[in-house]
Design a protein around this motif. Structure first.
Motif, PDB file in Angstrom:
ATOM      1  N   VAL A  78     -14.136 -15.548  -1.212  1.00 47.17           N
ATOM      2  CA  VAL A  78     -13.329 -15.338  -2.489  1.00 47.17           C
ATOM      3  C   VAL A  78     -13.095 -14.108  -3.232  1.00 47.17           C
ATOM      4  CG1 VAL A  78     -12.555 -15.888  -4.454  1.00 47.17           C
ATOM      5  CG2 VAL A  78     -12.846 -18.074  -2.473  1.00 47.17           C
ATOM      6  N   ARG A  79     -12.529 -12.512  -2.765  1.00 44.82           N
ATOM      7  CA  ARG A  79     -12.679 -11.670  -3.495  1.00 44.82           C
ATOM      8  C   ARG A  79     -11.970 -10.841  -4.657  1.00 44.82           C
ATOM      9  NH1 ARG A  79     -10.653  -9.327   0.059  1.00 44.82           N
ATOM     10  NH2 ARG A  79      -8.860  -8.694  -0.248  1.00 44.82           N
ATOM     11  N   ASP A 150      -4.252 -22.770   2.111  1.00 43.40           N
ATOM     12  CA  ASP A 150      -3.364 -22.718   1.581  1.00 43.40           C
ATOM     13  C   ASP A 150      -3.412 -23.754   0.475  1.00 43.40           C
ATOM     14  OD1 ASP A 150      -2.097 -21.548   4.259  1.00 43.40           O
ATOM     15  OD2 ASP A 150      -1.222 -23.194   4.863  1.00 43.40           O
ATOM     16  N   ARG A 153      -5.420 -20.993  -1.669  1.00 43.82           N
ATOM     17  CA  ARG A 153      -4.892 -19.480  -1.839  1.00 43.82           C
ATOM     18  C   ARG A 153      -3.748 -20.146  -2.875  1.00 43.82           C
ATOM     19  NH1 ARG A 153      -5.264 -18.946   3.557  1.00 43.82           N
ATOM     20  NH2 ARG A 153      -6.730 -17.529   4.604  1.00 43.82           N
ATOM     21  N   GLN A 157      -3.681 -18.033  -7.134  1.00 44.05           N
ATOM     22  CA  GLN A 157      -2.583 -17.115  -7.019  1.00 44.05           C
ATOM     23  C   GLN A 157      -2.605 -18.020  -8.685  1.00 44.05           C
ATOM     24  OE1 GLN A 157       0.317 -16.866  -4.670  1.00 44.05           O
ATOM     25  NE2 GLN A 157       0.917 -15.404  -5.149  1.00 44.05           N
ATOM     26  N   ALA A 163      -7.780 -13.169  -7.688  1.00 44.51           N
ATOM     27  CA  ALA A 163      -8.452 -13.374  -6.451  1.00 44.51           C
ATOM     28  C   ALA A 163      -8.286 -13.467  -5.313  1.00 44.51           C
ATOM     29  CB  ALA A 163      -9.132 -14.797  -7.061  1.00 44.51           C
ATOM     30  N   VAL A 164      -8.786 -13.217  -4.173  1.00 47.17           N
ATOM     31  CA  VAL A 164      -7.741 -13.489  -3.095  1.00 47.17           C
ATOM     32  C   VAL A 164      -9.237 -14.298  -2.055  1.00 47.17           C
ATOM     33  CG1 VAL A 164      -7.597 -11.857  -1.117  1.00 47.17           C
ATOM     34  CG2 VAL A 164      -6.809 -11.550  -3.199  1.00 47.17           C
ATOM     35  N   LEU A 165      -8.298 -14.776  -1.006  1.00 47.24           N
ATOM     36  CA  LEU A 165      -9.630 -15.558  -0.023  1.00 47.24           C
ATOM     37  C   LEU A 165      -8.991 -14.680   0.936  1.00 47.24           C
ATOM     38  CD1 LEU A 165     -10.891 -19.005   0.893  1.00 47.24           C
ATOM     39  CD2 LEU A 165      -9.085 -19.417   0.905  1.00 47.24           C
ATOM     40  N   ASP A 166     -10.763 -15.515   1.771  1.00 49.91           N
ATOM     41  CA  ASP A 166     -10.545 -14.802   3.034  1.00 49.91           C
ATOM     42  C   ASP A 166     -11.290 -15.432   3.872  1.00 49.91           C
ATOM     43  OD1 ASP A 166     -10.749 -12.808   5.233  1.00 49.91           O
ATOM     44  OD2 ASP A 166     -12.520 -11.208   3.964  1.00 49.91           O
TER      45      ASP A 166
END
Length: 309
Positions: A78-79, A150, A153, A157, A163-166
């Protein structure tokens, strides 16, 4: 003197002649030294040396593909990239959200020292992480049952917009595919090396048979059978192939042993070489070379003896 029927030149007879000590001295028909002997020894040694590296490549890339497909598949990142006045609050929100997400075994916020190590290959040592707009990184380890990416994410949001899930899928799959193709390339290289060795031994055997055509005619006149003559060539060239391959295999294993380990060579190298019981695989190369020499010389002998009147 009646010429022997070449149909009697079967594998069983040739193999018995190969492993049985030569009491008749027929092996002296094949010159022990000279161009053909040097060609057979050198080609077998060179092909075995290359086969060791091809085998090491196939095994190393196989380990790499397995490691990437298992280890990286169980971790996501998580970024968190938010304005300076919001990044602390969003980091706390992300950590709380991950703790309540089913299917997540562990969530760990990477300290600046680990982030610095991740950036070191691109920016060098002593990266000023505090002075750069580097996002916060959270390493997430999946549980055995996994989680709904999903759904996570959408929750991120809503509660932490920065935060972005990679899940690493975008770059993991091409790397695993490349490692798998390298493994196939190593196996194909082994096949090509074996074919080349067989071709070289065949040429050497044909050259030796052609050079000794007059001797073969004399041996037939005094009662020697074609199977006896062919066995002499098969025995000599098979032993040359095994000896050359043994030397090449030892040199190849020593060269692989001298290669640096993965941790010494850098993070991007896979540790080309053998591990544990994998060091036993090269031991199969000399017997394989002997089998190739046996088959190649037998074929050459059958063909040439039919042509010699």
């Amino acid at each position: 003197m009646k010429r022997s029927d070449l149909k009697s030149l079967d594998l069983a007879a040739l193999w018995r002649g190969l492993v049985r000590p030569d009491a008749s001295g027929t092996d002296r028909v094949v010159p022990p030294t000279g161009f053909t002997a040097q060609l057979t020894l050198f080609s077998a040694a060179a092909m075995a040396f290359l086969a060791v590296f091809a085998l090491a490549l196939a095994l190393a890339t196989g380990r790499l593909a397995e490691r990437w497909s298992t280890e990286l598949a169980q971790t996501v990142t998580v970024r968190i990239a938010a304005p300076p006045d919001q990044i602390d609050d969003q980091t706390v929100a992300v950590m709380e959200l991950l703790k309540t997400t089913p299917g997540i075994a562990e969530a760990k916020l990477l300290p600046d020292s680990e982030v610095e190590k991740l950036l070191e290959p691109w920016f060098g040592p002593d990266v000023p992480v505090d002075a750069l707009p580097v996002p916060r990184l959270v390493e997430v380890t999946e549980a055995a049952q996994g989680f709904d990416a999903d759904s996570l994410r959408l929750r991120l949001q809503g509660e932490a917009p920065g935060a972005v899930l990679d899940d690493h899928t975008r770059w993991r799959e091409p790397l695993v595919s490349a490692a798998t193709r390298l493994r196939v390339l190593g196996l194909v290289s082994l096949v090509l090396i074996a074919a080349t060795a067989g071709a070289m031994i065949t040429l050497a055997a044909k050259a030796s048979l052609a050079a000794n055509g007059q001797v073969i005619r004399v041996l037939r006149l005094i009662g020697a059978r074609d199977i006896t003559i062919a066995t002499a060539f098969v025995r000599r060239f098979t032993r040359r192939a095994a000896l050359g391959a043994g030397v090449g295999t030892l040199l190849g294993m020593f060269a692989v042993w001298l290669l640096p380990a993965a941790d010494e060579a850098g993070a991007f190298l896979t540790g080309l070489g053998f591990q544990g019981w994998g060091w036993l695989w090269p031991v199969l190369i000399p017997p394989a070379a002997a089998a190739i020499g046996f088959a190649a010389t037998r074929w050459a002998s059958l063909k040439m003896l039919r042509e010699v009147p």
